[in-house]
Motif scaffolding. Structure first.
Motif, PDB file in Angstrom:
ATOM      1  N   LEU A 240       0.893  -1.245   0.018  1.00 33.04           N
ATOM      2  CA  LEU A 240      -0.142  -0.024   0.060  1.00 33.04           C
ATOM      3  C   LEU A 240       0.763   1.092   0.056  1.00 33.04           C
ATOM      4  O   LEU A 240       0.620   2.272  -0.642  1.00 33.04           O
ATOM      5  CB  LEU A 240      -0.768  -0.080   1.158  1.00 33.04           C
ATOM      6  N   ASN A 243       1.902   1.968  -3.457  1.00 38.73           N
ATOM      7  CA  ASN A 243       0.889   2.126  -4.187  1.00 38.73           C
ATOM      8  C   ASN A 243      -0.227   3.277  -3.679  1.00 38.73           C
ATOM      9  O   ASN A 243      -1.515   3.050  -3.910  1.00 38.73           O
ATOM     10  CB  ASN A 243       0.138   0.869  -4.647  1.00 38.73           C
ATOM     11  N   ASN A 246      -2.580   4.839  -6.235  1.00 41.93           N
ATOM     12  CA  ASN A 246      -3.545   4.125  -6.899  1.00 41.93           C
ATOM     13  C   ASN A 246      -4.924   4.084  -5.634  1.00 41.93           C
ATOM     14  O   ASN A 246      -6.050   4.039  -5.947  1.00 41.93           O
ATOM     15  CB  ASN A 246      -3.224   2.723  -7.135  1.00 41.93           C
ATOM     16  N   LEU A 247      -4.206   3.993  -4.486  1.00 42.24           N
ATOM     17  CA  LEU A 247      -5.282   3.922  -3.425  1.00 42.24           C
ATOM     18  C   LEU A 247      -6.072   5.420  -3.129  1.00 42.24           C
ATOM     19  O   LEU A 247      -7.120   5.312  -3.091  1.00 42.24           O
ATOM     20  CB  LEU A 247      -4.642   3.664  -2.122  1.00 42.24           C
ATOM     21  N   ALA A 250      -8.393   5.310  -6.043  1.00 41.93           N
ATOM     22  CA  ALA A 250      -9.699   4.504  -5.582  1.00 41.93           C
ATOM     23  C   ALA A 250     -10.709   4.936  -4.852  1.00 41.93           C
ATOM     24  O   ALA A 250     -11.793   4.974  -5.056  1.00 41.93           O
ATOM     25  CB  ALA A 250      -9.188   3.166  -5.046  1.00 41.93           C
ATOM     26  N   GLU A 272     -13.103  -2.262  -9.196  1.00 40.13           N
ATOM     27  CA  GLU A 272     -11.361  -2.067  -9.106  1.00 40.13           C
ATOM     28  C   GLU A 272     -10.994  -1.150  -7.999  1.00 40.13           C
ATOM     29  O   GLU A 272     -10.223  -1.163  -6.920  1.00 40.13           O
ATOM     30  CB  GLU A 272     -10.651  -1.681 -10.108  1.00 40.13           C
ATOM     31  N   GLN A 275     -11.906  -2.866  -4.649  1.00 38.33           N
ATOM     32  CA  GLN A 275     -10.974  -3.791  -4.426  1.00 38.33           C
ATOM     33  C   GLN A 275      -9.863  -3.245  -3.584  1.00 38.33           C
ATOM     34  O   GLN A 275      -9.132  -3.925  -2.893  1.00 38.33           O
ATOM     35  CB  GLN A 275     -10.246  -4.453  -5.746  1.00 38.33           C
ATOM     36  N   TRP A 276      -9.315  -1.773  -4.210  1.00 38.09           N
ATOM     37  CA  TRP A 276      -8.236  -1.364  -3.366  1.00 38.09           C
ATOM     38  C   TRP A 276      -8.733  -0.869  -2.222  1.00 38.09           C
ATOM     39  O   TRP A 276      -7.868  -0.975  -1.271  1.00 38.09           O
ATOM     40  CB  TRP A 276      -7.855   0.053  -4.189  1.00 38.09           C
TER      41      TRP A 276
END
Length: 586
Positions: A240, A243, A246-247, A250, A272, A275-276
């Motif tokens: 995490l 990334n 990306n979080l 999301a 998706e 999912q994150w």
């Protein structure tokens, strides 16, 4: 390492299952073998007896034939000698034939006639002897055939008897060999079992100890499990951290789903994003009421795991959306506690079920998510003819006596097991008899008694203020009591709603050291009183909210007169418990 340990346990459990089946099969086969052996031996003995009788008959028949044959043989010898003598006599007679027979026939007729008469007699005697010899010879041959056939029959009977015995012995040996192999496998497993560290289920334990046992897992396994979990959290944290963009993306997508859902791949984008978020926050709690809004844009099988708690209170139709969107579902609840609150009239629900051809077990006033999932459970317990409980957990670790006993007797047929140690299970309970005139089931005198009780308890120990719940079956009684307890600043509120005073329905799943259960009602509101104790569910939940002390405030005589098993058992259990405690103190 953990996988190796788990596989070892799994392999052992499968072997154990196989051995248990083998043991049952072995015992059944031994019984079957003994029974079949007895029957086959009976048949064999009977056949041997028949064969021996037949052999004895053939032996006697043989002796008879031999005796007759011997007699015939003697007769044949006598006939042969007589025939030889007759032939000799015939030749002697023919040698004495008179000379000049033609002349003698004229001049000595009587002499010639006498000669021929004698010759015919000798000839007839010879022919008769020959005929007798032929008949006896035929008889002799027939007797020889009978003797030969008798010998064949004897040999066949003896051979058949030996074959039957040999077949029986081969069958016995084969069965003993098969049973011996099974026994050898069982013994080998039992020998290795004593050296195994895995704690399997021990059915020799008492019911209570068996329920409290923790089979299959060793301390080393639990340590490895914890270490793996900690390592997994480290990996997740690192992932995490690397990334974080990306979080963040999301989170933005999830918060503004309406901006993305209209896109061509809108559902996939939102899925998706979920999912994150779920990867960052593995356990997310919500209610069925808000689930539809939160997950409206997720499709089937979008959620990995769904855990439904207090499922005995959940309406089946409320949980459908969540179950539809989940890959795996674990349902936890108790149908013996508070049932679902149904806003529709049960008759309307029945009509809906009939219209859509849905079975009553899915759509009825008594149906809950728990009852439906229980019904599909492969493993469980047949509580009664109509009720199947999926994987019941009988060990109770919250309530002391007598609250545990009240719950166990009125709701669980005595099957629950006390999980606490003996030195920490003695609680306190009392039915505080209080009467008065009820106004919409609220009795002022009961509220005043409750206020006095709580005031004295808190004055003696101020820390108890956070350890007391006040519960009632009726909404108005709970509302009025909360107002009365405001006078001593006992009632605590969150967003304007009392959190330590309320109805039984609002307290399911909660617990406190001390619980006061205020029944309300009077003789003019018997219908409401009967409803409160008609089923064990309400009393069961109320009693098991209390960890150490449970007090009932109400008209004891009224509730004892209702003919309710729930009320009568509760009164009896509390009385018996207090009497036993008094005897011990003395």
């Amino acid at each position: 390492k953990l996988k190796v340990e788990r596989d070892k346990v799994e392999k052992y459990s499968q072997k154990l299952y196989k051995i248990r089946k083998l043991k049952i099969n072995y015992i059944n086969q031994v019984k079957e073998f003994e029974n079949e052996k007895t029957e086959k031996h009976k048949v064999l003995t009977s056949n041997e007896k028949e064969a021996k009788a037949e052999l004895e008959r053939l032996r006697e028949e043989e002796l008879k034939f031999q005796k007759v044959l011997s007699n015939v043989s003697v007769e044949l010898e006598n006939l042969s000698r007589a025939e030889v003598q007759a032939e000799r006599n015939y030749h002697v007679l023919t040698s004495q034939k008179p000379s000049f027979l033609w002349f003698q026939k004229i001049f000595n007729k009587s002499k010639v006639e006498h000669y021929f008469k004698k010759l015919n007699s000798v000839n007839e005697h010879l022919n008769d002897l020959t005929q007798q010899k032929t008949t006896l010879t035929n008889d002799y041959r027939q007797l020889e055939k009978h003797l030969a056939k008798n010998a064949v029959n004897k040999e066949y009977t003896q051979k058949q008897m030996m074959e039957r015995k040999s077949t029986y012995e081969r069958w016995v040996n084969a069965k003993n060999n098969d049973l011996g192999k099974m026994k050898k496998e069982i013994d080998a497993f039992e020998k290795n079992k004593s050296q195994n560290e895995i704690k399997e289920i021990d059915f020799s334990l008492s019911y209570e100890e068996l329920q409290k046992s923790n089979p299959w897992f060793t301390k080393e396994f639990r340590i490895l499990q914890s270490e793996l979990f900690i390592s997994a959290l480290k990996v997740r944290k690192q992932f995490l951290n690397e990334n974080v963009r990306n979080l963040k993306a999301a989170r933005i997508i999830w918060n503004k789903q309406s901006n993305y859902i209209a896109k061509e791949n809108g559902h996939e984008i939102i899925s998706e994003a979920w999912q994150w978020i779920n990867f960052a926050v593995p356990v997310i709690s919500t209610t069925f009421a808000s689930f539809g809004r939160m997950f409206k844009n997720l499709k089937e099988n979008s959620i990995g795991n769904l855990f439904i708690d207090e499922a005995g209170q959940a309406l089946p139709q409320a949980s459908v959306g969540a179950i539809f969107r989940s890959k795996k579902v674990m349902v936890v609840g108790d149908p013996s506690q508070i049932r679902p609150v149904l806003n529709l009239d049960p008759n309307v629900l029945t009509l809906i079920g009939r219209h859509y051809n849905v079975d009553e077990k899915f759509v009825s006033a008594n149906a809950s998510t728990q009852t439906i999932v229980d019904d599909t459970s492969q493993y469980g317990f047949q509580k009664n003819e109509d009720e199947w409980i999926g994987i019941p957990l009988w060990v109770h670790r919250r309530s002391n006596y007598p609250m545990f006993t009240i719950s166990n007797e009125i709701s669980y047929d005595g099957l629950m097991v006390q999980g606490k140690n003996e030195d920490e299970v003695q609680g306190r309970s009392e039915w505080l008899h209080c009467v008065g005139k009820a106004n919409d089931k609220y009795v002022k005198e009961q509220a005043e008694l409750l206020k006095k009780q709580i005031t004295e308890r808190i004055q003696a120990n101020t820390d108890l203020a956070d350890d007391i719940y006040v519960i009632s079956p009726f909404r108005n009684v709970a509302y009025q009591i909360a107002r009365v307890l405001d006078e001593i600043t006992f009632t605590k509120r969150k967003e304007g709603k009392p959190i330590n005073v309320g109805t039984v329905h609002t307290f399911q799943g909660k617990e406190a050291k001390i619980v006061y259960f205020v029944l309300g009602t009077d003789s003019n509101s018997c219908g409401a009183a009967k409803w409160a104790v008609s089923e064990p569910n309400i009393m069961n939940v109320a009693a098991t909210r209390a960890k150490e002390e449970f007090y009932i405030i109400g008209d004891k005589k009224l509730y004892a007169s209702l003919g309710s098993d729930v009320a009568n058992k509760t009164i009896s259990i509390i009385n018996d418990y207090n009497n036993a405690c008094n005897r011990l103190r003395k």
